[in-house]
Design a protein around this motif. Structure first.
Motif, mmCIF file in Angstrom:
data_model
loop_
_atom_site.group_PDB
_atom_site.id
_atom_site.type_symbol
_atom_site.label_atom_id
_atom_site.label_comp_id
_atom_site.label_asym_id
_atom_site.label_seq_id
_atom_site.Cartn_x
_atom_site.Cartn_y
_atom_site.Cartn_z
ATOM 1 N N LEU A 59 0.828 -1.206 0.000
ATOM 2 C CA LEU A 59 0.000 0.000 0.000
ATOM 3 C C LEU A 59 0.862 1.255 0.000
ATOM 4 O O LEU A 59 0.573 2.221 -0.724
ATOM 5 C CB LEU A 59 -0.927 -0.008 1.216
ATOM 6 C CG LEU A 59 -1.840 1.219 1.377
ATOM 7 C CD1 LEU A 59 -2.702 1.420 0.144
ATOM 8 C CD2 LEU A 59 -2.710 1.075 2.628
ATOM 9 N N ALA A 60 1.917 1.253 0.801
ATOM 10 C CA ALA A 60 2.825 2.406 0.830
ATOM 11 C C ALA A 60 3.442 2.641 -0.548
ATOM 12 O O ALA A 60 3.549 3.794 -1.000
ATOM 13 C CB ALA A 60 3.915 2.180 1.870
ATOM 14 N N ALA A 61 3.830 1.571 -1.227
ATOM 15 C CA ALA A 61 4.422 1.706 -2.563
ATOM 16 C C ALA A 61 3.415 2.248 -3.563
ATOM 17 O O ALA A 61 3.753 3.076 -4.427
ATOM 18 C CB ALA A 61 4.954 0.350 -3.029
ATOM 19 N N ALA A 65 -2.690 -1.717 9.436
ATOM 20 C CA ALA A 65 -1.915 -1.948 8.213
ATOM 21 C C ALA A 65 -2.268 -0.893 7.161
ATOM 22 O O ALA A 65 -1.379 -0.330 6.512
ATOM 23 C CB ALA A 65 -2.194 -3.353 7.676
ATOM 24 N N VAL A 66 -3.555 -0.597 7.019
ATOM 25 C CA VAL A 66 -3.983 0.428 6.066
ATOM 26 C C VAL A 66 -3.475 1.803 6.505
ATOM 27 O O VAL A 66 -2.941 2.578 5.698
ATOM 28 C CB VAL A 66 -5.517 0.441 5.934
ATOM 29 C CG1 VAL A 66 -5.977 1.612 5.078
ATOM 30 C CG2 VAL A 66 -6.009 -0.873 5.336
ATOM 31 N N ALA A 67 -3.633 2.101 7.797
ATOM 32 C CA ALA A 67 -3.225 3.415 8.304
ATOM 33 C C ALA A 67 -1.727 3.648 8.120
ATOM 34 O O ALA A 67 -1.307 4.706 7.621
ATOM 35 C CB ALA A 67 -3.601 3.545 9.779
ATOM 36 N N LEU A 68 -0.920 2.670 8.504
ATOM 37 C CA LEU A 68 0.526 2.847 8.394
ATOM 38 C C LEU A 68 0.991 2.811 6.943
ATOM 39 O O LEU A 68 1.964 3.476 6.576
ATOM 40 C CB LEU A 68 1.256 1.783 9.212
ATOM 41 C CG LEU A 68 1.077 1.885 10.732
ATOM 42 C CD1 LEU A 68 1.954 0.859 11.441
ATOM 43 C CD2 LEU A 68 1.404 3.280 11.240
ATOM 44 N N GLY A 69 0.303 2.040 6.111
ATOM 45 C CA GLY A 69 0.646 2.037 4.688
ATOM 46 C C GLY A 69 0.402 3.396 4.056
ATOM 47 O O GLY A 69 1.244 3.922 3.317
ATOM 48 N N VAL A 107 6.829 9.393 2.598
ATOM 49 C CA VAL A 107 7.936 9.185 1.665
ATOM 50 C C VAL A 107 7.722 9.987 0.386
ATOM 51 O O VAL A 107 8.670 10.520 -0.208
ATOM 52 C CB VAL A 107 8.111 7.691 1.347
ATOM 53 C CG1 VAL A 107 9.151 7.480 0.255
ATOM 54 C CG2 VAL A 107 8.520 6.930 2.602
ATOM 55 N N GLY A 108 6.446 10.126 -0.047
ATOM 56 C CA GLY A 108 6.156 10.883 -1.248
ATOM 57 C C GLY A 108 6.646 12.313 -1.156
ATOM 58 O O GLY A 108 7.313 12.825 -2.076
ATOM 59 N N ASN A 109 6.333 12.985 -0.058
ATOM 60 C CA ASN A 109 6.803 14.357 0.112
ATOM 61 C C ASN A 109 8.295 14.413 0.451
ATOM 62 O O ASN A 109 8.973 15.389 0.116
ATOM 63 C CB ASN A 109 5.995 15.058 1.202
ATOM 64 C CG ASN A 109 4.613 15.473 0.712
ATOM 65 O OD1 ASN A 109 4.399 15.657 -0.482
ATOM 66 N ND2 ASN A 109 3.669 15.603 1.628
ATOM 67 N N ALA A 169 -3.188 11.083 1.554
ATOM 68 C CA ALA A 169 -2.882 9.821 2.232
ATOM 69 C C ALA A 169 -2.560 10.053 3.707
ATOM 70 O O ALA A 169 -3.020 9.302 4.577
ATOM 71 C CB ALA A 169 -1.706 9.126 1.540
ATOM 72 N N VAL A 170 -1.789 11.089 4.003
ATOM 73 C CA VAL A 170 -1.414 11.369 5.388
ATOM 74 C C VAL A 170 -2.637 11.750 6.217
ATOM 75 O O VAL A 170 -2.814 11.270 7.351
ATOM 76 C CB VAL A 170 -0.356 12.488 5.437
ATOM 77 C CG1 VAL A 170 -0.133 12.956 6.871
ATOM 78 C CG2 VAL A 170 0.960 12.005 4.841
ATOM 79 N N VAL A 171 -3.498 12.598 5.668
ATOM 80 C CA VAL A 171 -4.703 13.002 6.394
ATOM 81 C C VAL A 171 -5.630 11.803 6.602
ATOM 82 O O VAL A 171 -6.191 11.614 7.702
ATOM 83 C CB VAL A 171 -5.435 14.127 5.639
ATOM 84 C CG1 VAL A 171 -6.795 14.407 6.279
ATOM 85 C CG2 VAL A 171 -4.596 15.399 5.632
#
Length: 206
Positions: free
Chosen positions: A36-38, A115-119, A126-128, A162-164
């Motif tokens: 999800l993070a990727a 898992a969803v929240a941390l992803g 990482v994006g920013n 995503a962060v919000v």
């Protein structure tokens, strides 16, 4: 006469479960958190590439949903809402610390919600961070690409969304008492009370 050697073997067997590896379900959650993070990171960088290709920096907003939502390319040296625009180095260090904390926390994950929240949180952070490390005016001083204009109040990007979203989900999980390991805090109370009552019984005279 050989039965005297059997108890140590039984004791060894009793301690074996303590050294068992993490369950397969935990490993699956860790993998999906990373996936999800990727995906968030890829979506963030691809949309930023599109914004830089299709939009002109600091041009007027192009409406998408009336006056509520539009697109406008800006380069943000600060945090959200352009806060702390003169402290880009400090913001970069803070984001690096947050990313390291998230990566370490993922190893203890036991809940699909977490898992969803941390992803989401890891992918957005990482994006920013990529922008701050790789974009002008230089390493760790790069300006973040923002292009989603919310009714003129502020301009953000996919990483911000995503962060919000992760922050809202973490708040909901915390309100429900669900820990990072997937256990409810209230589920631990009966066991604690049972242990206390057992100690009291042992302490009472026969």
């Amino acid at each position: 006469m050989s039965t005297s050697a059997e108890p140590p073997a039984v004791a060894d067997d009793e301690t074996a479960p303590a050294t068992t590896p993490p369950s397969s379900s935990s490993r699956v959650l860790i993998v999906w958190t990373g996936v999800l993070a990727a995906l968030v990171l890829a979506a963030d960088q691809l949309t930023k590439w599109w914004a830089e290709s299709a939009l002109v920096a600091n041009a007027p907003t192009i409406p998408v949903v009336g006056d509520l939502l539009g697109v406008r390319l800006i380069y943000n040296p600060g945090a959200a809402l352009s806060i702390a625009s003169g402290y880009t180095w400090i913001l970069t260090i803070v984001v690096v610390v947050v990313v390291v904390f998230i990566v370490r926390a993922i190893g203890r994950i036991g809940s699909r919600g977490w898992a969803v929240a941390l992803g989401l949180l890891l992918g957005g952070a990482v994006g920013n961070l990529v922008d701050r490390l790789a974009r002008e005016p230089g390493f760790a001083r790069g300006h973040v690409v923002d292009f989603i204009d919310y009714a003129g109040f502020f301009v953000g990007n996919v990483a911000d969304i995503a962060v919000v979203s992760a922050a809202v989900l973490i708040a909901l999980l915390s309100l429900r008492g669900i820990g990072l390991d997937g256990k409810r805090h209230t589920d631990e109370e009966p066991a604690d009370k049972a242990d206390d009552s057992a100690r009291d019984d042992q302490g009472d005279p026969a």
